[in-house]
Motif scaffolding. Sequence first.
Motif, mmCIF file in Angstrom:
data_model
loop_
_atom_site.group_PDB
_atom_site.id
_atom_site.type_symbol
_atom_site.label_atom_id
_atom_site.label_comp_id
_atom_site.label_asym_id
_atom_site.label_seq_id
_atom_site.Cartn_x
_atom_site.Cartn_y
_atom_site.Cartn_z
ATOM 1 N N CYS A 150 31.683 20.600 19.851
ATOM 2 C CA CYS A 150 32.761 21.347 19.380
ATOM 3 C C CYS A 150 32.321 20.553 17.774
ATOM 4 N N CYS A 165 36.484 19.988 17.345
ATOM 5 C CA CYS A 165 37.280 19.082 18.338
ATOM 6 C C CYS A 165 36.399 17.375 18.541
ATOM 7 N N CYS A 222 34.418 26.664 23.220
ATOM 8 C CA CYS A 222 34.715 25.193 23.355
ATOM 9 C C CYS A 222 35.251 25.195 25.342
ATOM 10 N N CYS A 227 41.853 23.325 21.331
ATOM 11 C CA CYS A 227 41.080 23.671 19.392
ATOM 12 C C CYS A 227 41.407 24.702 19.686
ATOM 13 N N HIS A 282 39.552 26.491 17.932
ATOM 14 C CA HIS A 282 38.185 27.440 17.743
ATOM 15 C C HIS A 282 37.635 27.434 19.064
HETATM 16 ZN ZN LIG Z 1 36.823 22.495 19.871
#
Ligand SMILES: [Zn+2]
Length: 147
Positions: free
Chosen positions: A37, A40, A76, A81, A83
């Motif tokens: 990702c 993160c 993710c 996170c 997103h």
């Molecule tokens: Zn992430």
Amino acid sequence: MNAVISSLDRNYRLCDTRITDSEIILYITSTLEKLCCPYCETMTGRVHSYHTREIQDLPISDRKTILIVTTRKMKCINPECRHSTFAERHPFVNPNAQKTNRLIERILKTSSEMSSVCSSRLLKNENIIIGKSSICTLLKKNTSDRR
Ligand SMILES: [Zn+2]
């Protein structure tokens, strides 16, 4: 054709090829099961959905060459996170570009030596299709990147 793909990136494989009188179309996909990702840096193998990107590459045997690249939208798995999903990025092309980095390099090299009208014409002879105004945009972007 496999050599063409491995020279692009070793983590991609060729799934299918279509050759016409004027074009070579290569269907390629990443062999990496997990992706990182970008927000993160957690690795995830959960796929949300698939789509394809059409990307022009260096001509092969004087034919316009198009890569059809399978592109995953990943989930993710990190609950912290911000997103929940992210799009797969390919190392040989910028996120929203329609041409590979090596094709852009070739265009910039050609156009650094002549006017954009001439280079557009010359590149067309090599089956690299790009308009005069797109060359100008690339040149401008490239100059500002170097500053
Ligand atoms: Zn992430």
